[in-house]
Design a protein around this motif. Structure first.
Motif, mmCIF file in Angstrom:
data_model
loop_
_atom_site.group_PDB
_atom_site.id
_atom_site.type_symbol
_atom_site.label_atom_id
_atom_site.label_comp_id
_atom_site.label_asym_id
_atom_site.label_seq_id
_atom_site.Cartn_x
_atom_site.Cartn_y
_atom_site.Cartn_z
ATOM 1 N N THR A 137 -2.040 6.252 0.734
ATOM 2 C CA THR A 137 -3.159 5.402 1.140
ATOM 3 C C THR A 137 -3.163 5.203 2.652
ATOM 4 O O THR A 137 -4.195 5.362 3.317
ATOM 5 N N ARG A 179 -5.906 6.574 5.512
ATOM 6 C CA ARG A 179 -6.589 5.663 6.439
ATOM 7 C C ARG A 179 -6.374 6.094 7.885
ATOM 8 O O ARG A 179 -7.311 6.081 8.694
ATOM 9 N N ARG A 227 0.832 -1.204 0.000
ATOM 10 C CA ARG A 227 0.000 0.000 0.000
ATOM 11 C C ARG A 227 0.865 1.253 0.000
ATOM 12 O O ARG A 227 1.864 1.325 0.716
#
Length: 488
Positions: A134, A138, A130
């Motif tokens: 990203t 999150r 990832r």
């Protein structure tokens, strides 16, 4: 001493302080000035070498100057792969943050990772490939919920749907953005999946929660203003950029940056894309400019598509200026051609030189806006294009109307008005690789610009060029179009 004597003494001290304060202030300022600009006394100094060492070690002015030069050397000594290292450091940073969330929640995966010989590497690899952005998104979605839950419920991880529904209802009542419910749901799902929470106990997959998320998203989307896409550059702006590249009286970085913006326009590139260009693997020839993009949002060593190529046709020009070769020569000069894994570096304050320091895409967008604010009006005189000496093309802060995605809109919009199909336009901005739609980048045009070429002309163009050269044909056709510009 009685109370009256204490009060009298205090009053006398206050009066003395008010009278003496200016004198003490002058003494302090004089002491500071002596410490900054007065050299040490020569007592005890044997020779010139000792004198120089004493000055460099005791003079504040010399110490500050040495620190400034050390900072400049640090800019020059940045590693060639500084962009990759910064992205890796950013990824590890948010990996640690999310790992701490899982640890404090004592999810099942904690015991497995801590039993490894190298737990730190285990936590880093837990988040697979990832991207840093990203993981950052999150964590930013999860952090407010964790603070709210600890304050209102006295715990740091939800026990049931009540916790997450109450939190999100609280955010909706406060007036959050339309993407907040969906973003939080994705972050919760990531933590539960990586934390190895049993599937039948995962709150992010509860039908009650998913129904609430869809309902909130619909309500917030109905109340929020419509999404405003990035505006398209006008033809006048592109002509002004080409003339800026040629203008020898302009600052060197302004000319170099104008070339970069034009490459972004004709290559359908964003700021993040242009900073992924590997200069040492790019090639300029009589066919045009060939740019190789390394790790981007949709490409990289961990993606199915490892690398991607962007092309700019050799003869593309709206003003007749050979801006492609002129700007390429600037970027091949000694100041700009050093080993790195990005394209645009940081300019000096006067834009007459550069520092060997990586510029993030957000800062590059700001630099482009500053360049646009200084563009002058292009005028056609004596059979050639010239820049007006004093008249600005985008006065009064009009450059803020455009963003870092604006250069990506021009080529696909012109190709759409010329009648090229959606599938062919997908090759222009490499949308076919990322499996995204090029229609999102098409902007409406005015008046006669909607007139499409004759069908037999289009068929002949497609037969001669084919899909693989769709970019070159659309770029060449757009250079000769008589389009008025985007609709406001």
């Amino acid at each position: 001493m009685c109370g009256q004597d204490v009060r009298n003494a205090s009053a006398e001290m206050i009066r003395w302080q008010s009278v003496s304060a200016p004198a003490f202030k002058r003494l302090r300022m004089q002491s500071v000035a002596d410490g900054l600009f007065v050299l040490p006394s020569p007592q005890g100094i044997i020779d010139v070498r000792d004198s120089f060492s004493s000055i460099t070690q005791s003079s504040t002015v010399v110490v500050l100057e040495l620190a400034s030069k050390k900072r400049q050397r640090k800019y020059k000594d940045e590693a060639p792969d500084v962009r990759a290292k910064k992205l890796d450091a950013e990824r590890k940073k948010y990996t640690v943050f999310l790992a701490n969330v899982i640890k404090t929640a004592k999810l099942p995966v904690v015991q497995i990772v801590e039993s490894l010989d190298d737990p730190f590497s285990g936590w880093v690899h837990l988040f697979a490939a990832r991207r840093a952005n990203t993981l950052k998104n999150r964590y930013k979605s999860w952090r407010p919920f964790q603070n709210w839950l600890e304050l209102h419920r006295g715990r740091i991880f939800p026990l049931n749907c009540k916790d997450i529904i109450d939190y999100m209802q609280f955010r909706v009542d406060e007036g959050c953005g339309k993407t907040v419910p969906e973003s939080f749901s994705i972050a919760l799902n990531l933590i539960e999946v990586l934390g190895r929470v049993p599937e039948d106990q995962q709150l992010s997959k509860e039908s009650l929660w998913l129904g609430h998320v869809k309902s909130w998203s619909a309500e917030l989307a109905a109340d929020s203003p419509p999404r405003r896409p990035a505006e398209m550059y006008t033809v006048a702006m592109i002509v002004a950029l080409e003339l800026t590249v040629e203008d020898e009286f302009e600052t060197i970085f302004a000319r170099a940056l104008a070339w970069v913006v034009l490459v972004m326009v004709w290559g359908a590139l964003r700021c993040d894309d242009i900073q992924s260009v590997l200069p040492h693997r790019s090639h300029f020839s009589r066919f045009g400019l060939r740019l190789l993009l390394g790790k981007t949002k949709t490409t990289g060593p961990d993606k199915p598509q490892k690398e991607v190529i962007a092309h700019v046709h050799r003869t593309i020009s709206l003003s007749g200026v050979d801006w492609l070769e002129i700007g390429h020569d600037i970027w091949k000069s000694d100041a700009f051609s050093y080993r790195r894994d990005y394209l645009v570096m940081e300019p000096r304050k006067d834009w007459e030189g550069v520092r060997r320091k990586f510029v993030p895409p957000s800062e590059l967008s700001s630099l482009i806006r500053k360049l646009l604010s200084s563009l002058r009006v292009p005028t056609f005189r004596n059979s050639r294009w010239e820049l007006a000496p004093t008249q600005l093309l985008l006065p009064d802060g009009l450059e803020m109307h455009f963003s870092g995605h604006s250069p990506r809109n021009f080529l696909t919009s012109v190709a759409a008005l010329l009648g090229f199909s959606k599938d062919m336009r997908a090759y222009l901005g490499r949308w076919s690789i990322g499996m995204t739609s090029s229609e999102e980048y098409v902007r409406r045009m005015l008046g006669r610009c909607w007139q499409r070429p004759q069908s037999h002309v289009r068929k002949k163009m497609l037969a001669e060029n084919g899909k693989d050269t769709a970019e070159e044909s659309s770029s060449t056709a757009s250079s000769s179009s008589t389009c008025q510009g985007p609709e406001d």
